[in-house]
Design a protein around this motif. Structure first.
Motif, PDB file in Angstrom:
ATOM      1  N   LEU A  85       0.879  -1.415  -0.302  1.00  0.00           N
ATOM      2  CA  LEU A  85       0.119   0.045   0.140  1.00  0.00           C
ATOM      3  C   LEU A  85       0.797   1.157   0.087  1.00  0.00           C
ATOM      4  O   LEU A  85       0.848   2.248   0.432  1.00  0.00           O
ATOM      5  CB  LEU A  85      -0.733   0.144   0.909  1.00  0.00           C
ATOM      6  N   GLY A  86       2.404   1.304   0.041  1.00  0.00           N
ATOM      7  CA  GLY A  86       3.225   2.652  -0.269  1.00  0.00           C
ATOM      8  C   GLY A  86       3.125   2.734   1.485  1.00  0.00           C
ATOM      9  O   GLY A  86       4.217   4.355   1.136  1.00  0.00           O
ATOM     10  N   PHE A  87       2.810   2.467   1.950  1.00  0.00           N
ATOM     11  CA  PHE A  87       3.411   2.725   3.708  1.00  0.00           C
ATOM     12  C   PHE A  87       4.434   3.244   3.877  1.00  0.00           C
ATOM     13  O   PHE A  87       4.756   4.268   4.621  1.00  0.00           O
ATOM     14  CB  PHE A  87       2.531   2.117   4.882  1.00  0.00           C
ATOM     15  N   ALA A  88       6.005   2.297   3.965  1.00  0.00           N
ATOM     16  CA  ALA A  88       7.344   2.170   3.792  1.00  0.00           C
ATOM     17  C   ALA A  88       7.594   3.390   3.683  1.00  0.00           C
ATOM     18  O   ALA A  88       8.247   4.799   3.564  1.00  0.00           O
ATOM     19  CB  ALA A  88       7.925   1.018   2.909  1.00  0.00           C
ATOM     20  N   LYS A 106       4.752  -5.456   5.986  1.00  0.00           N
ATOM     21  CA  LYS A 106       4.957  -5.446   4.663  1.00  0.00           C
ATOM     22  C   LYS A 106       4.162  -3.969   4.375  1.00  0.00           C
ATOM     23  O   LYS A 106       4.143  -3.687   4.100  1.00  0.00           O
ATOM     24  CB  LYS A 106       4.099  -6.866   4.303  1.00  0.00           C
ATOM     25  N   ALA A 107       2.352  -4.753   3.844  1.00  0.00           N
ATOM     26  CA  ALA A 107       1.871  -3.348   3.965  1.00  0.00           C
ATOM     27  C   ALA A 107       1.509  -2.627   4.576  1.00  0.00           C
ATOM     28  O   ALA A 107       1.403  -1.373   4.634  1.00  0.00           O
ATOM     29  CB  ALA A 107       0.104  -4.289   3.975  1.00  0.00           C
ATOM     30  N   LEU A 108       1.732  -2.483   6.001  1.00  0.00           N
ATOM     31  CA  LEU A 108       1.773  -1.511   7.192  1.00  0.00           C
ATOM     32  C   LEU A 108       2.992  -0.888   7.013  1.00  0.00           C
ATOM     33  O   LEU A 108       3.202   0.669   7.816  1.00  0.00           O
ATOM     34  CB  LEU A 108       1.802  -2.178   8.577  1.00  0.00           C
ATOM     35  N   GLY A 109       4.198  -0.989   6.516  1.00  0.00           N
ATOM     36  CA  GLY A 109       5.314  -0.474   6.095  1.00  0.00           C
ATOM     37  C   GLY A 109       6.430   0.135   6.963  1.00  0.00           C
ATOM     38  O   GLY A 109       7.074   0.640   7.649  1.00  0.00           O
ATOM     39  N   SER A 110       5.910  -1.281   8.421  1.00  0.00           N
ATOM     40  CA  SER A 110       6.783  -0.631   9.436  1.00  0.00           C
ATOM     41  C   SER A 110       7.786  -2.154   9.738  1.00  0.00           C
ATOM     42  O   SER A 110       8.005  -2.583   9.306  1.00  0.00           O
ATOM     43  CB  SER A 110       5.785  -0.766  11.163  1.00  0.00           C
ATOM     44  N   HIS A 111       7.352  -2.579  11.679  1.00  0.00           N
ATOM     45  CA  HIS A 111       8.520  -3.735  11.697  1.00  0.00           C
ATOM     46  C   HIS A 111       7.515  -4.432  12.704  1.00  0.00           C
ATOM     47  O   HIS A 111       7.350  -3.410  13.701  1.00  0.00           O
ATOM     48  CB  HIS A 111       9.768  -3.483  11.303  1.00  0.00           C
ATOM     49  N   GLY A 112       8.600  -5.371  12.764  1.00  0.00           N
ATOM     50  CA  GLY A 112       7.645  -6.542  14.345  1.00  0.00           C
ATOM     51  C   GLY A 112       5.925  -6.527  13.519  1.00  0.00           C
ATOM     52  O   GLY A 112       6.016  -7.663  11.986  1.00  0.00           O
ATOM     53  N   ALA A 113       5.721  -7.821  14.679  1.00  0.00           N
ATOM     54  CA  ALA A 113       4.551  -8.314  14.325  1.00  0.00           C
ATOM     55  C   ALA A 113       3.796  -8.980  15.936  1.00  0.00           C
ATOM     56  O   ALA A 113       4.539  -8.596  16.848  1.00  0.00           O
ATOM     57  CB  ALA A 113       4.654 -10.306  14.381  1.00  0.00           C
ATOM     58  N   ILE A 114       2.563  -9.142  15.025  1.00  0.00           N
ATOM     59  CA  ILE A 114       1.413  -9.853  16.922  1.00  0.00           C
ATOM     60  C   ILE A 114       0.741 -11.084  16.540  1.00  0.00           C
ATOM     61  O   ILE A 114       0.467 -11.011  15.317  1.00  0.00           O
ATOM     62  CB  ILE A 114       0.593  -8.399  17.234  1.00  0.00           C
ATOM     63  N   VAL A 115       0.653 -11.546  17.816  1.00  0.00           N
ATOM     64  CA  VAL A 115       0.343 -13.072  18.380  1.00  0.00           C
ATOM     65  C   VAL A 115      -1.087 -12.932  18.341  1.00  0.00           C
ATOM     66  O   VAL A 115      -0.787 -12.014  19.992  1.00  0.00           O
ATOM     67  CB  VAL A 115       1.235 -13.656  18.433  1.00  0.00           C
ATOM     68  N   LEU A 116      -1.847 -12.631  17.449  1.00  0.00           N
ATOM     69  CA  LEU A 116      -3.464 -12.423  18.618  1.00  0.00           C
ATOM     70  C   LEU A 116      -4.185 -13.727  18.094  1.00  0.00           C
ATOM     71  O   LEU A 116      -3.648 -15.371  18.285  1.00  0.00           O
ATOM     72  CB  LEU A 116      -4.368 -11.765  16.874  1.00  0.00           C
ATOM     73  N   GLY A 117      -4.913 -13.665  19.793  1.00  0.00           N
ATOM     74  CA  GLY A 117      -6.097 -15.082  20.702  1.00  0.00           C
ATOM     75  C   GLY A 117      -6.287 -14.844  22.443  1.00  0.00           C
ATOM     76  O   GLY A 117      -6.823 -13.307  22.185  1.00  0.00           O
ATOM     77  N   SER A 118      -6.461 -15.751  22.693  1.00  0.00           N
ATOM     78  CA  SER A 118      -7.528 -15.358  23.800  1.00  0.00           C
ATOM     79  C   SER A 118      -5.926 -14.556  24.649  1.00  0.00           C
ATOM     80  O   SER A 118      -5.110 -14.852  24.765  1.00  0.00           O
ATOM     81  CB  SER A 118      -7.300 -16.813  24.493  1.00  0.00           C
ATOM     82  N   ARG A 119      -6.722 -14.714  25.308  1.00  0.00           N
ATOM     83  CA  ARG A 119      -6.295 -13.685  27.174  1.00  0.00           C
ATOM     84  C   ARG A 119      -5.248 -14.959  27.273  1.00  0.00           C
ATOM     85  O   ARG A 119      -3.939 -14.745  27.859  1.00  0.00           O
ATOM     86  CB  ARG A 119      -6.938 -12.899  28.227  1.00  0.00           C
ATOM     87  N   SER A 120      -5.618 -16.097  27.903  1.00  0.00           N
ATOM     88  CA  SER A 120      -4.953 -17.658  27.921  1.00  0.00           C
ATOM     89  C   SER A 120      -3.134 -17.604  27.156  1.00  0.00           C
ATOM     90  O   SER A 120      -2.321 -17.625  27.473  1.00  0.00           O
ATOM     91  CB  SER A 120      -5.392 -18.442  28.784  1.00  0.00           C
ATOM     92  N   LEU A 121      -3.833 -16.984  26.003  1.00  0.00           N
ATOM     93  CA  LEU A 121      -2.742 -17.399  25.131  1.00  0.00           C
ATOM     94  C   LEU A 121      -1.773 -16.318  25.201  1.00  0.00           C
ATOM     95  O   LEU A 121      -0.212 -16.784  25.265  1.00  0.00           O
ATOM     96  CB  LEU A 121      -2.737 -17.956  23.817  1.00  0.00           C
ATOM     97  N   ARG A 122      -1.991 -15.368  25.195  1.00  0.00           N
ATOM     98  CA  ARG A 122      -1.043 -14.115  26.053  1.00  0.00           C
ATOM     99  C   ARG A 122      -0.582 -14.083  26.875  1.00  0.00           C
ATOM    100  O   ARG A 122       0.920 -14.178  27.232  1.00  0.00           O
ATOM    101  CB  ARG A 122      -2.100 -13.048  25.660  1.00  0.00           C
ATOM    102  N   GLU A 123      -0.563 -14.916  27.863  1.00  0.00           N
ATOM    103  CA  GLU A 123       0.045 -14.192  28.708  1.00  0.00           C
ATOM    104  C   GLU A 123       0.502 -15.871  29.218  1.00  0.00           C
ATOM    105  O   GLU A 123       1.707 -15.669  29.748  1.00  0.00           O
ATOM    106  CB  GLU A 123      -1.022 -14.891  30.008  1.00  0.00           C
ATOM    107  N   TYR A 124      -0.155 -17.083  28.473  1.00  0.00           N
ATOM    108  CA  TYR A 124       0.857 -18.199  27.878  1.00  0.00           C
ATOM    109  C   TYR A 124       2.863 -17.832  27.779  1.00  0.00           C
ATOM    110  O   TYR A 124       3.428 -18.235  27.566  1.00  0.00           O
ATOM    111  CB  TYR A 124       0.127 -19.206  27.497  1.00  0.00           C
ATOM    112  N   LEU A 125       2.227 -16.966  26.343  1.00  0.00           N
ATOM    113  CA  LEU A 125       3.442 -16.403  25.481  1.00  0.00           C
ATOM    114  C   LEU A 125       4.694 -15.548  26.551  1.00  0.00           C
ATOM    115  O   LEU A 125       5.921 -15.850  26.221  1.00  0.00           O
ATOM    116  CB  LEU A 125       2.880 -15.745  24.637  1.00  0.00           C
ATOM    117  N   ILE A 126       4.106 -14.612  27.286  1.00  0.00           N
ATOM    118  CA  ILE A 126       5.005 -14.177  28.046  1.00  0.00           C
ATOM    119  C   ILE A 126       6.248 -14.474  28.928  1.00  0.00           C
ATOM    120  O   ILE A 126       6.968 -14.648  29.728  1.00  0.00           O
ATOM    121  CB  ILE A 126       3.764 -13.648  28.799  1.00  0.00           C
ATOM    122  N   ASN A 127       5.172 -16.347  30.111  1.00  0.00           N
ATOM    123  CA  ASN A 127       5.920 -16.837  30.110  1.00  0.00           C
ATOM    124  C   ASN A 127       6.795 -18.023  29.382  1.00  0.00           C
ATOM    125  O   ASN A 127       7.568 -18.795  30.473  1.00  0.00           O
ATOM    126  CB  ASN A 127       4.631 -17.638  31.156  1.00  0.00           C
TER     127      ASN A 127
END
Length: 375
Positions: free
Chosen positions: A39-42, A226-247
């Motif tokens: 989308l030309g964001f970069a 990619k289309a967002l022209g920035s850097h990084g990523a996010i894993v989306l899911g349940s709150r339990s999954l988020r806490e699990y990945l933190i640990n």
């Protein structure tokens, strides 16, 4: 020369002999038909200005993050943004990683256990394969987008089973039969995990959202480079999954957090995305134009409705020579060679963007046609 240095030189010489030696190339002034900046964001001056204003408005924040997020590198700003992104994609929660590779490595190495099963499409991204290897779970692949092959693997799954696909495959540009795959995972009590790296932008907030499947998918990986022209990523899911990945996610726990500038860039990209309907429409129009112009004898174009259009050439040497011809014509098209893709499927990988003009796409198609006619 010590044995390690001999080994290194031997492996590099083998690559050179086989014509698959990789080198870094600097930026150039050719017409962009190779980047993921859909989308030309970069290159967006609007986004650049918003990022600058956001950083200046938070001038109390340090230049660097100073440590991992579990030590000194966490910000309330980051946690608020994670929830905003999760809300945008209609997910319960999310956890930001420093890159898409880190996100996939962290998710797939931490979640499946030794007694579990991971079933991957055979064309899944290398970062997911690497994460799955580190998990020690039982690992199978199924033929690309093949429901029968997937079901055969599901019949032999043990423990918790995770099926992993991409909504747009990075080397072919095609989309799997997501709803049919989801029905199979439900039939065999497996969980579906989807990488949306190349779908964001083309489908605004992703193909899973567009299909209304966000509540049925166990986890999604959204990348920002990619289309967002920035850097990084996010894993989306349940709150339990988020806490699990933190640990338990080692690529999250044991790395220095992203700087404020990177996080602010992501926030501003998400501010721009809902306002980019015209750019998304331009991208879709350009995809249709290129496909229409590419219908001629000798053009073996893989089926794809995405920004990734692949022309099968069939050998490393031919793909490299054709790419060089296009580059000499001022068109930045890159070859994808084996072993990155299977032998015999070496290709030109053409990435289309909202900012490509009709005349640029016409020149690209005309030059490819001339090359095919000369073969």
């Amino acid at each position: 020369m010590n044995p390690s240095e001999k080994f290194i030189r031997k492996k590099l010489e083998e690559r050179q002999v086989n014509g698959i030696y990789r080198t870094l190339k600097p930026e150039n002034s050719r017409v962009d038909f190779c980047s993921n900046d859909y989308l030309g964001f970069a290159r967006s001056s609007v986004l650049k200005g918003w990022i600058r204003e956001e950083v200046e408005a938070n001038d109390h924040v340090l230049n660097g993050s100073t440590g991992s997020r579990l030590l000194s590198g966490n910000l309330a700003y980051t946690e608020i943004l994670e929830q905003q992104i999760a809300d945008f994609h209609q997910s319960e929660a999310g956890l930001i990683f420093n890159s898409g590779y880190d996100a996939n490595l962290g998710l797939f190495s931490a979640l499946p256990q030794r007694s579990d099963t991971i079933i991957l499409d055979e064309l899944i991204h290398a970062s997911i394969i690497d994460g799955a290897r580190l998990s020690y779970a039982n690992r199978f692949t199924f033929r690309h987008n093949d429901l029968q092959s997937l079901e055969e693997k599901l019949k032999h799954a043990k423990g918790n089973c995770y099926v992993v696909i991409e909504t747009v495959y990075s080397m072919d540009g095609d989309t799997p039969p997501i709803e049919e795959i989801l029905r199979l995972t439900e039939k065999y009590d497996a969980q579906l995990i989807v990488d949306e790296a190349h779908a964001i932008g083309l489908y605004n907030n992703g193909l899973i959202n567009q299909l209304g499947l966000q509540t049925k998918v166990f986890a999604r990986i959204i990348t920002f480079g990619k289309a967002l022209g920035s850097h990084g990523a996010i894993v989306l899911g349940s709150r339990s999954l988020r806490e699990y990945l933190i640990n338990f996610s080692r690529s999250f726990i044991y790395t220095t957090a992203a700087s404020f500038h990177q996080i602010a860039s992501i926030k501003m990209a998400y501010k721009l995305l809902p306002l980019s309907g015209n750019e998304i429409q331009k991208l879709q129009n350009n995809i249709r134009l290129f496909k229409r112009l590419s219908i001629h004898p000798g053009c073996q174009l893989l089926p794809s409705d995405s920004a990734i259009q692949c022309l099968i050439i069939g050998s490393n040497e031919k793909a490299r020579n054709m790419a060089q011809f296009l580059q000499n014509a001022g068109l930045d098209v890159r070859p994808i060679l084996s072993p990155t893709v299977a032998r015999g499927t070496e290709r030109l990988r053409i990435c289309l963007h909202s900012f490509n003009t009709d005349s640029e796409i016409n020149l690209l198609s005309k030059t490819i046609h001339q090359l095919n006619h000369a073969q």
